[in-house]
Design an enzyme around this catalytic site. Sequence first.
Site, PDB file in Angstrom:
ATOM      1  N   CYS A 332       0.828  -1.202   0.000  1.00 17.15           N
ATOM      2  CA  CYS A 332       0.000   0.000   0.000  1.00 17.15           C
ATOM      3  C   CYS A 332       0.868   1.261   0.000  1.00 17.15           C
ATOM      4  CB  CYS A 332      -0.984  -0.035   1.157  1.00 17.15           C
ATOM      5  SG  CYS A 332      -2.369   1.110   0.946  1.00 17.15           S
ATOM      6  N   HIS A 429      -3.805  -5.372   1.278  1.00 17.09           N
ATOM      7  CA  HIS A 429      -3.523  -5.705   2.676  1.00 17.09           C
ATOM      8  C   HIS A 429      -3.996  -7.132   2.955  1.00 17.09           C
ATOM      9  CE1 HIS A 429      -2.345  -1.709   4.057  1.00 17.09           C
ATOM     10  NE2 HIS A 429      -3.354  -1.218   3.381  1.00 17.09           N
TER      11      HIS A 429
END
Length: 489
Positions: A332, A429
């Site tokens: 991310c 994630h």
Amino acid sequence: MIPKALMVQGTTSDAGKSTLVTAICRYYRRQNIAVAPFKPQNMALNSAVTIDGGEIGRAQAVQAAACGLPAHSDMNPVLLKPNTDTTAQVIIHGQVLQNQSANQYHDYKKVAKQAVLASWARLNSQYQAVIVEGAGSPAEINLRAGDIANMGFAEAVDCPVILVADIDRGGVFAHIVGTLALLSASERKRVIGFVINRFRGDMALLQSGLDWLEQETGKPVLAVLPYLHDLYLEAEDALSSRHAHQAGEQAFRVVVPHLPSFSNHTDFDPLQLHPSVDVHFAKHPDHVNGADLIVLPGSKSVRSDLIRLRQQGWEGFLHRHLRYGGKVLGICGGFQMLGRAIHDPHGVEGESGSAEGLGVLDMETTLHTAKCLRQVKGLFAEKAVAVQGYEIHMGISQGAALSRPLFKLADRDDGAISADDQVAGSYVHGLFDVPEACDALLAWAGHTQRQAVDFHALREAGIDRIADAWAEHCDFAKLDAALSAFYGA
């Protein structure tokens, strides 16, 4: 007696509120009661994506799993994600509202309260019981005005409260009596009993204290819950090292720079639980004694964390690591850092502007005001291995590096992997949560022992374990009597 609503508040942060709510939720589910979790206001950088495309605190997603439910934004209608010590991103009903200072949010609480009550009404109409978690402590005098997280909420919906305290910290009786002393008369009346958490020792030595507490306060001790060693549950917010273990001198070494706005720490729980992996969260590269894999984690403030990364000397450490054949993975915000530049024209994470990236992937990222929130499934691009997780980000990356994706998701490609196979990144994630995906990613990095834990099975076992403890140690006769007295039944 099944309470329509029951709230758990704590004498301190980390007293065990999240764990107790999870235990009660699973206990009621076992009784075939339709139960749901609720937390009016949460402040956390560990979050989860909901079935309705929103974002809530990670602890409420775990509690939803304890109820056998998909996570929904109504379960945590107000989420605050800190940007700095004095500002936070305010998320209402799962969607970003804006960044606010502490003073701005204090003024906004009247509006936030309406969002809380709307979510509460919806859950209350759908489920037989709703188990509510407070935030921090109800005795924070400076936060009492306009409170929507603890007693302010309980008073608004007329909800009974259990007060939980952690005896392992010491001073448990002072914590309980002191908290009651700082409450108003109506709030004290609302507390129907106490739970003492994390007890280890001889109950015979504790009994005199319990007798004194009940006599002093006129309220029952509903349960003394044991300290459960080696319990696994995802942390609500702070980075947890309680799952770390000694993996041995031959362990595969994963180094994670510990940055100020480090988010979604739970990404690394499966690695901390891996029997042959050693995870080192390091604030400075001088504290690192070798690495096989460097993972740049998610970040709530990517540009400011990138500045800190450089100040601490991580950029040089990372480039030396690559020169010697090491592997680097970005998740991310960490993925965004690996590119040539990060642009924030709208001031999404602070002052508008651009920052030079680490330049190891040929791409640039632009931050936008709309946040991407979605659950994803797919395959490791170069292997027939299933991957699943979730995305939470406000940036879009573009560049030649993306022509070699890391993952092939159901509806698009994700991430990048460098031509020399040394650098990879992804917006996903939870990419280590599935054992096969964890093994494949570690194999890419050079670790060949396929020993990844079944993360989801381990979490389920942890939820069952705390529910078993509640079932064994709660005095249900006292609880029923206290609830009956509260409702005048």
